[in-house]
Motif scaffolding. Structure first.
Motif, PDB file in Angstrom:
ATOM      1  N   ILE A 283       0.827  -1.216   0.000  1.00 13.90           N
ATOM      2  CA  ILE A 283       0.000   0.000   0.000  1.00 13.90           C
ATOM      3  C   ILE A 283       0.863   1.270   0.000  1.00 13.90           C
ATOM      4  O   ILE A 283       0.334   2.379   0.171  1.00 13.90           O
ATOM      5  N   SER A 284       2.173   1.124  -0.186  1.00 12.75           N
ATOM      6  CA  SER A 284       3.097   2.263  -0.021  1.00 12.75           C
ATOM      7  C   SER A 284       2.747   3.446  -0.924  1.00 12.75           C
ATOM      8  O   SER A 284       2.814   4.600  -0.494  1.00 12.75           O
ATOM      9  N   TYR A 285       2.380   3.169  -2.166  1.00 19.76           N
ATOM     10  CA  TYR A 285       2.075   4.265  -3.089  1.00 19.76           C
ATOM     11  C   TYR A 285       0.834   5.025  -2.618  1.00 19.76           C
ATOM     12  O   TYR A 285       0.837   6.258  -2.522  1.00 19.76           O
ATOM     13  N   SER A 286      -0.227   4.293  -2.310  1.00 20.57           N
ATOM     14  CA  SER A 286      -1.462   4.938  -1.842  1.00 20.57           C
ATOM     15  C   SER A 286      -1.250   5.640  -0.503  1.00 20.57           C
ATOM     16  O   SER A 286      -1.792   6.729  -0.275  1.00 20.57           O
ATOM     17  N   LEU A 287      -0.452   5.027   0.373  1.00 19.94           N
ATOM     18  CA  LEU A 287      -0.179   5.651   1.667  1.00 19.94           C
ATOM     19  C   LEU A 287       0.606   6.948   1.488  1.00 19.94           C
ATOM     20  O   LEU A 287       0.346   7.948   2.172  1.00 19.94           O
ATOM     21  N   TYR A 288       1.549   6.928   0.559  1.00 22.16           N
ATOM     22  CA  TYR A 288       2.317   8.137   0.270  1.00 22.16           C
ATOM     23  C   TYR A 288       1.389   9.245  -0.217  1.00 22.16           C
ATOM     24  O   TYR A 288       1.515  10.400   0.193  1.00 22.16           O
ATOM     25  N   LEU A 289       0.438   8.896  -1.079  1.00 20.28           N
ATOM     26  CA  LEU A 289      -0.486   9.896  -1.614  1.00 20.28           C
ATOM     27  C   LEU A 289      -1.410  10.472  -0.546  1.00 20.28           C
ATOM     28  O   LEU A 289      -1.644  11.680  -0.501  1.00 20.28           O
ATOM     29  N   TRP A 290      -1.933   9.606   0.313  1.00 20.16           N
ATOM     30  CA  TRP A 290      -2.989  10.031   1.235  1.00 20.16           C
ATOM     31  C   TRP A 290      -2.469  10.769   2.460  1.00 20.16           C
ATOM     32  O   TRP A 290      -3.131  11.687   2.959  1.00 20.16           O
ATOM     33  N   HIS A 291      -1.318  10.407   2.977  1.00 21.82           N
ATOM     34  CA  HIS A 291      -0.959  10.852   4.325  1.00 21.82           C
ATOM     35  C   HIS A 291      -0.752  12.368   4.417  1.00 21.82           C
ATOM     36  O   HIS A 291      -1.169  12.995   5.396  1.00 21.82           O
ATOM     37  N   TRP A 292      -0.126  12.978   3.400  1.00 21.86           N
ATOM     38  CA  TRP A 292       0.195  14.402   3.509  1.00 21.86           C
ATOM     39  C   TRP A 292      -1.039  15.302   3.428  1.00 21.86           C
ATOM     40  O   TRP A 292      -1.186  16.224   4.253  1.00 21.86           O
ATOM     41  N   PRO A 293      -1.952  15.112   2.458  1.00 25.39           N
ATOM     42  CA  PRO A 293      -3.162  15.953   2.456  1.00 25.39           C
ATOM     43  C   PRO A 293      -3.936  15.881   3.768  1.00 25.39           C
ATOM     44  O   PRO A 293      -4.433  16.902   4.260  1.00 25.39           O
ATOM     45  N   LEU A 294      -4.035  14.686   4.342  1.00 24.40           N
ATOM     46  CA  LEU A 294      -4.748  14.540   5.613  1.00 24.40           C
ATOM     47  C   LEU A 294      -4.017  15.280   6.728  1.00 24.40           C
ATOM     48  O   LEU A 294      -4.642  15.919   7.584  1.00 24.40           O
ATOM     49  N   TYR A 295      -2.694  15.194   6.714  1.00 21.83           N
ATOM     50  CA  TYR A 295      -1.906  15.917   7.719  1.00 21.83           C
ATOM     51  C   TYR A 295      -2.151  17.422   7.610  1.00 21.83           C
ATOM     52  O   TYR A 295      -2.378  18.108   8.618  1.00 21.83           O
ATOM     53  N   VAL A 296      -2.120  17.960   6.391  1.00 25.93           N
ATOM     54  CA  VAL A 296      -2.288  19.402   6.187  1.00 25.93           C
ATOM     55  C   VAL A 296      -3.678  19.850   6.622  1.00 25.93           C
ATOM     56  O   VAL A 296      -3.832  20.902   7.261  1.00 25.93           O
ATOM     57  N   ILE A 297      -4.695  19.064   6.312  1.00 25.33           N
ATOM     58  CA  ILE A 297      -6.070  19.416   6.696  1.00 25.33           C
ATOM     59  C   ILE A 297      -6.192  19.498   8.216  1.00 25.33           C
ATOM     60  O   ILE A 297      -6.740  20.461   8.759  1.00 25.33           O
ATOM     61  N   PHE A 298      -5.662  18.512   8.916  1.00 26.04           N
ATOM     62  CA  PHE A 298      -5.728  18.529  10.378  1.00 26.04           C
ATOM     63  C   PHE A 298      -4.837  19.627  10.953  1.00 26.04           C
ATOM     64  O   PHE A 298      -5.142  20.187  12.009  1.00 26.04           O
ATOM     65  N   LYS A 299      -3.763  19.936  10.259  1.00 30.20           N
ATOM     66  CA  LYS A 299      -2.864  21.003  10.715  1.00 30.20           C
ATOM     67  C   LYS A 299      -3.550  22.362  10.644  1.00 30.20           C
ATOM     68  O   LYS A 299      -3.268  23.239  11.460  1.00 30.20           O
ATOM     69  N   TYR A 300      -4.444  22.547   9.681  1.00 27.47           N
ATOM     70  CA  TYR A 300      -5.177  23.808   9.580  1.00 27.47           C
ATOM     71  C   TYR A 300      -5.943  24.111  10.860  1.00 27.47           C
ATOM     72  O   TYR A 300      -6.174  25.266  11.204  1.00 27.47           O
ATOM     73  N   PHE A 301      -6.342  23.064  11.563  1.00 27.85           N
ATOM     74  CA  PHE A 301      -7.106  23.226  12.797  1.00 27.85           C
ATOM     75  C   PHE A 301      -6.232  22.982  14.024  1.00 27.85           C
ATOM     76  O   PHE A 301      -6.746  22.758  15.120  1.00 27.85           O
TER      77      PHE A 301
END
Length: 617
Positions: A283-301
C-alpha cells in the motif's frame, strides 16, 4: 520477474520513513530520504522492464507509458478529487484556489517545476501546501517519459556491445550525481526538484539491475552481512539526518547506495517476509499519496499538535488500504477511462482555481463566510495601502519614496520605521492621526533599521539612504519617530545578529537620534506564538487541549526583557501581554493575529489606541 521480498520491505521502510517524518514523530528527522529510496527502487524496476523487453524484442514505448498511466494515475486522481472536494467544504477563496492549482499541477505531472520556481520543500510555507509531496511523482513521471527514449538510443549497444553500454550508463549516472552535488549549494531548489539532478538515483537502480549478477557472484558469501549492514545504514540515515543537511547532496549517496546494495544482492533476510511489512510495501504508493493531504487538513485546525494527530495517521492507512484493493488492484482499469476522468478532474481544478468564490462552493461550505479570517487573512491593504512597505513578494517590491518620506511643512510629521512589524501598524496609525498630523513611513522587511544594516539588499539600500541623506537633511522637520521591529528575526540568514550586536546597533541608533534631538519611541516586542494564532483559535473550536497560552514563545518575552534592560523606559512602550487587548472577537470572528507574530488590523487598532492614550502622539 519473481516476487522480490526485499523490494517490498524497502518500499515499506521508505514509506514509513516519509510518513513518520511528515507527522513529526521523534527520531525520524531524516525521513525525507525515503523518497530517495523510492527513486532507486523505481529505477531498478523500470530498467528491468525495458531491458528485458529489448531482450525479448517486444518492448513498446507506447505500451510502457500506458501501463505507467494505468498504474500511477487512478490513485492520484482519487486523492486529487478528494482534495478538491474537501477544500470546497472547508476552505475559502485563496486557499481553495491554491489547492485547485496544486491538483492541476500534480495530475499534469508539472508540480516539481512550479515548486522549483516558487516553493522550497523545507520552507515553513510548504507545510500548508496540500499536495507538495506530489513533486516526486512528477519527477518519476518525467523519468518514465525520458528513460525509455534514452535506453532505446542505446539499444544496439545493449544487445551487441554490452560493456560499452554499461560504461555509458555509468557515465550518465556519475554526471547526474556530480551535477547534483555541485548545483545543490547554489541552486538547491532546482537540485531538489528537477530530473537532471535526481536522475542519478534512478539510474543507480538501473545499475543495480545491470550489475546484480556480478555483485552476487563476487559477494554471495557475505550477502546477508552486507544487506544487514546496509539496513543499519538506512536506519541510521533516517535517524541521524535532518533538515540542517542540504538535500540532495553528497549525503544522499549514503541511503541510495545502501538501497543499491540491498537490491543488487537480493538478500534472503527472513523478516523481509513479515506480512505486516509486505502489506505496508503493497500500500506504499497509496499511503504516500494520502498521508500528507490529511496531515495538512488537520494542521489547519492545529490538531496535529495534540493527540488528535493519531486520527489522520489512522485515516491515511485505512484510505490507502481501500485505494490499494479497490483501485490499484482493479484489473479492469483502462487507458480511455483514465484519460476521461483525468480531463474531468483537470477541468474541475481549473474551474475552482478561476472561480473559488462561486455560489456552488458558498452553498456547501461547512463554515460561515464570517470565519474567513481564521483560515486566510489578506494583509495587503493593512501592510501596504500606501506602497510604503518594501519586502519580499510581488506586491511589496515597490517603495514609493517620494510619497512615503514626503515632509509636510504645514503639519506635525510622525515617522514610522521598522520591518513588517511597523508595516502592520501603518494603516492603524493613519486612522488615528489628527488633521494636523502627517505620517511618514519606512518599513523595510528582512532588515533591522540600523545605521549599518544587513539583510535583504533593497531594504539595506533604503535604510542607507535614510541615515546618510534623509535624516541629515530633514531632522528638524521630524516631530516624532516610532520604531517597531520583530526582533526575533535576528536569526534570519542574511542578518544573523547576536543580542550583543542588537544592543550595540540600537545604542548607535539612539545616539544618532539624540544627536539630532529627535523624539523617538520604541514599540516593544509583542508576544509571539509557536503556532499561528488563527489556527490556535480554530483548533480550540474542536479541542480544549488547544489554547493560546500553551503556544506562547518564551523567546519573545526574553527579547522584551532584554530590550527593556538598556533602552530608557521613557523611550520604550512595553506592549508585551497587554491585558487590554481583545485577542479574539468571537462575534465578528476576528483574531488579533493572523500568524505567529503579526497582528490583524483589528489587533493593530487596539495597540495604536493604547499608545495614543499614553499620550505618545
Amino acid at each position: 520477474m519473481s516476487f522480490r521480498w526485499d523490494i517490498g520491505a524497502l518500499r515499506a521502510f521508505a514509506v514509513i520513513a516519509v510518513f513518520l517524518y511528515h507527522f513529526k514523530v521523534p527520531f525520524f528527522n531524516g525521513g525525507f530520504a525515503g523518497v530517495d529510496i523510492f527513486f532507486v527502487i523505481s529505477g531498478y524496476l523500470m530498467t528491468n522492464i525495458i531491458l528485458k523487453g529489448f531482450q525479448n524484442d517486444n518492448f513498446s514505448y507506447l505500451k510502457f507509458i500506458q501501463k505507467r498511466i494505468v498504474r500511477i494515475v487512478p490513485p492520484l486522481l482519487l486523492v486529487g478529487t478528494f482534495i478538491l472536494l474537501i477544500s470546497s467544504f472547508l476552505f475559502f477563496g485563496k486557499t481553495l484556489s491554491q489547492n485547485a492549482k496544486y491538483v492541476a499541477q500534480s495530475i499534469t505531472f508539472l508540480s516539481n517545476i512550479f515548486y522549483w520556481l516558487y516553493q522550497n520543500y523545507f520552507d515553513a510555507g510548504a507545510q500548508n501546501n496540500i499536495f507538495i509531496h506530489s513533486w516526486s511523482l512528477s519527477v518519476e513521471w518525467q523519468f518514465y517519459m525520458l528513460y525509455p527514449v534514452f535506453l532505446l538510443l542505446l539499444k544496439p549497444l545493449y544487445l551487441h556491445k554490452f560493456d560499452c553500454f554499461r560504461w555509458i550508463f555509468i557515465g550518465f549516472t556519475f554526471l547526474s550525481c556530480i551535477l547534483c552535488c555541485v548545483l545543490t549549494y547554489s541552486y538547491n531548489s532546482f537540485s531538489f526538484y528537477m530530473i537532471p539532478t535526481r536522475a542519478w538515483e534512478m539510474l543507480l537502480g538501473g545499475l543495480a539491475f545491470l550489475y546484480a549478477p556480478i555483485i552476487q557472484s563476487k559477494l554471495n558469501r557475505y550477502s546477508n552481512i552486507i544487506v544487514n549492514l546496509s539496513l543499519v545504514i538506512l536506519f541510521a540515515s533516517i535517524i541521524l539526518l535532518d533538515e540542517s543537511y542540504i538535500w540532495p547532496s553528497v549525503y544522499s549517496i549514503i541511503p541510495t547506495v545502501a538501497t543499491f546494495l540491498i537490491i543488487s544482492l537480493n538478500g534472503k533476510i527472513s523478516w523481509f517476509k513479515n506480512p505486516i511489512l509486505q502489506f505496508l510495501g503493497n500500500i506504499s504508493y497509496s499511503l504516500y499519496l494520502w498521508h500528507w493531504p490529511l496531515y495538512v487538513i488537520f494542521k489547519y485546525f492545529a490538531l496535529t499538535e495534540t493527540v488528535w494527530v493519531i486520527v489522520p495517521m489512522i485515516l491515511s492507512i485505512l484510505l490507502a488500504t481501500l485505494t490499494y484493493y479497490i483501485v490499484e488492484k482493479n484489473k479492469s482499469v483502462n487507458i480511455k477511462g483514465v484519460v476521461f476522468i483525468s480531463s474531468f478532474v483537470l477541468a474541475l481544478s481549473v474551474f475552482l482555481f478561476k472561480f473559488p468564490n462561486n455560489n456552488i462552493v458558498e452553498n456547501i461550505r461547512l463554515f460561515d463566510p464570517s470565519y474567513k479570517a481564521y483560515f486566510e487573512y489578506d494583509q495587503f491593504n493593512q501592510f501596504n495601502s500606501c506602497n510604503c512597505f518594501l519586502t519580499q513578494g510581488s506586491n511589496y517590491t515597490t517603495y514609493n519614496q517620494d510619497k512615503c518620506l514626503a515632509i509636510d511643512n504645514s503639519k506635525s510629521n510622525i515617522l514610522l520605521i521598522g520591518d513588517s512589524h511597523s508595516a502592520q501598524f501603518s494603516r492603524s496609525f493613519r486612522k488615528q492621526l489628527t488633521h494636523n498630523q502627517h505620517l511618514l513611513e519606512l518599513s523595510a522587511g528582512f532588515a533591522f533599521p540600523f545605521i549599518n544594516a544587513r539583510g535583504d539588499e533593497p531594504s539595506v539600500k533604503l535604510l542607507s539612504y535614510f541615515y546618510k541623506k534623509f535624516i541629515p537633511q530633514h531632522y528638524n522637520k521630524i516631530d516624532k519617530i516610532f520604531i517597531s521591529v520583530h526582533w526575533l528575526m535576528k536569526d534570519y540568514k542574511k542578518m544573523n545578529y547576536s543580542n550583543e550586536e542588537i544592543k550595540e546597533e540600537l545604542i548607535k541608533m539612539m545616539d544618532l537620534f539624540d544627536h539630532y534631538k529627535l523624539d523617538y519611541n520604541f514599540i516593544g516586542q509583542i508576544e509571539t506564538y509557536t503556532l499561528s494564532y488563527n489556527k490556535i483559535v480554530l483548533g480550540g473550536l474542536v479541542s480544549s487541549d488547544i489554547y493560546p497560552e500553551k503556544y506562547l514563545d518564551n523567546n519573545a518575552a526574553e527579547m522584551n526583557k532584554f530590550l527593556m534592560s538598556f533602552i530608557p523606559s521613557q523611550k520604550y512602550i512595553n506592549v508585551y501581554g497587554l491585558k487590554t487587548i481583545i485577542k479574539n472577537d468571537a462575534k465578528k470572528h476576528m483574531p488579533y493575529m493572523f500568524d505567529t507574530n503579526h497582528v490583524t488590523e483589528f489587533g493593530a487598532d487596539q495597540y495604536i489606541t493604547y499608545i495614543k492614550k499614553l499620550g505618545r502622539f
